[in-house]
Design an enzyme around this catalytic site. Structure first.
Site: not given
Ligand code: S3P
Length: 439
Positions: A120, A318
């Site tokens: 990632r 998500d």
């Molecule tokens: C999260 C933000 C999201 C989400 C992840 C949890 C967080 O990711 O997909 O499961 O706790 O801030 P992104 O910030 O990359 O969109």
């Protein structure tokens, strides 16, 4: 693991604590002065990875029995250099938020994760964090494993998010804690605001105002005195989504999920299900520790396709795997737009959803960042073997898909479910579901 059709789902359950809030409760507790008590912490692998990393950095986070956790904080800027590699497993939130914290500590740390996390992109945080004065040595493409040396004399920054990401926003704000002056993040599209809410709960000064040209300007004042504060973690809507949609799809079902966090920047799935004609009722609406909470009652019934706008994506990022499953059972076409970020989740979710649905006889198309699912108004054929690719939400979504299909739906690996929802199978089967351990 596999699923096949079974009797209606019936009963009242609670889902585990919110993953986003659990990570933050541990991290902010570690940066506070004093002892933070957390109730309802998610004890999934991702959150345990955060706890282990914080302990390796000199804070003390430990379970205290009956689901409570205690964190003894070291104060802002008080973390110590870890003696060994920090392994954050599958957890993107652990990696990106901790890198923000480490970027303004005078120490060097080495960070890695599992095969999914090592794929990632981390440049989305290392790029802004470098502007504080931190140094990173990464693999090609800004990937883990990486080394970070925090800035000795950090410089506050103003940063405009190039992607709508709460992890990037939080990473920059957390770096701003141990930096003199004001650090500002501009987000053109609002993302989950648990960091802002919880920093205020611990006594930091965080201001939010409209940004010029739209969106929000979020500013944190450096060197706050974070004071330990009790936290109650609500149930995770991103976990509740799986039994919720299962109850909608299996005829005759009625399921109540108690104590689900309904932060408006997380609850986009409910807007979609409502537009699709789902029978979901909010009961007992209340506020707990600064977050809105309610019980959700879902009853099975016919769903119709819907057009889901791109602007909603950050409020339900998500939930697309399980929304796509609901769409596969709905009558007509569901179009989900603005899904580019799904490509960089625990797996390339856009491809994983499309390939998995196709293998179960669902008509599905991906065009750029738009996903289109054609539903027949009933269960798809099923019969697919789903490659979960270390992605818990792909695993759970396809197990739910199989709950009405003629042919069983199998997943090749159920282990990733433990990252966010360790009791998922027991909980669903306790409602009457038919998830089998063997294929
Ligand atoms: C999260 C933000 C999201 C989400 C992840 C949890 C967080 O990711 O997909 O499961 O706790 O801030 P992104 O910030 O990359 O969109």
């Amino acid at each position: 693991m596999s699923t096949r059709p079974n009797a209606p789902l019936f009963g009242k359950i609670r889902v585990p604590g919110d993953k986003s809030i659990s990570h933050r409760a541990l991290m902010f507790g570690a940066l506070a002065v004093g002892r933070t008590e957390i109730t309802g912490l998610l004890e999934g692998e991702d959150v345990l990875a955060t706890a282990a990393a914080l302990n390796a950095l000199g804070a003390a986070a430990a379970p205290a029995g009956d689901g409570r956790w205690i964190v003894d904080g070291v104060g802002v800027g008080g973390l110590a250099e870890p003696q060994n590699l920090l392994d954050l497993g599958n957890s993107g939130t652990s990696a990106r938020l901790l890198l923000g914290i480490l970027a303004t500590h005078r120490l060097t740390a080495f960070v890695t994760g599992d095969a999914s996390l090592r794929r990632r992109p981390m440049s989305r945080v290392t790029e802004p964090l470098s502007r504080f004065g931190a140094h990173f040595l990464t693999r090609d493409g800004g990937r883990l494993p990486l080394a970070v040396t925090g800035a000795a004399e950090p410089i506050p920054i103003e940063y405009r998010l190039p992607v709508p990401s709460a992890q990037v926003k939080s990473s920059v704000l957390l770096a701003g804690l141990n930096t003199p002056g004001a650090t500002t993040v501009i987000e053109p599209q609002a993302t989950r605001d648990h960091t802002e809410r919880m920093l205020r709960h611990f006594g930091a000064t965080v201001t939010t105002e409209p940004a010029e040209g739209g969106g929000k300007r979020i500013t944190v004042e450096g060197y706050p005195e974070l004071a330990a504060a009790p936290i109650t973690v609500p149930g995770d809507i991103s976990s509740a989504a799986f039994p919720l949609v299962a109850a909608l799809l299996v005829p005759g079902s009625e399921v109540t999920i108690e104590g689900v966090g309904l932060n408006p920047l997380r609850a986009g799935l409910l807007e979609c299900l409502n537009e699709m004609g789902a029978d979901v009722v909010l009961e007992n609406e209340r506020e707990e520790a600064g977050e809105p909470v309610a019980d959700l009652r879902a009853r099975a019934g016919a769903l119709t396709g819907a057009d889901i706008p791109a602007e909603r994506a950050p409020r339900m990022i998500d939930e697309y795997p399980i929304l796509a499953v609901a769409a596969a059972y709905a009558r007509g076409r569901t179009v989900m737009r603005g899904l580019a970020e799904l490509r960089v989740k625990e797996s390339d979710r856009l491809t994983a959803i499309a390939t998995g649905l196709d293998s179960c006889g669902v008509r599905v198309a991906v065009d750029g960042d738009t996903l289109t699912v054609e539903g027949n108004g009933g269960p798809p054929d099923g019969g697919g073997l789903i490659a979960t690719q270390l992605d818990h939400r792909i695993a759970m979504a396809f197990l739910v898909l199989g709950m009405g299909c003629r042919e069983p739906v199998r997943i090749d690996d159920g282990a990733p479910i433990a990252t966010s929802f360790p009791d998922f199978v027991a909980l669903i089967n306790g409602l009457g579901g038919g998830i089998a351990a063997a294929p």
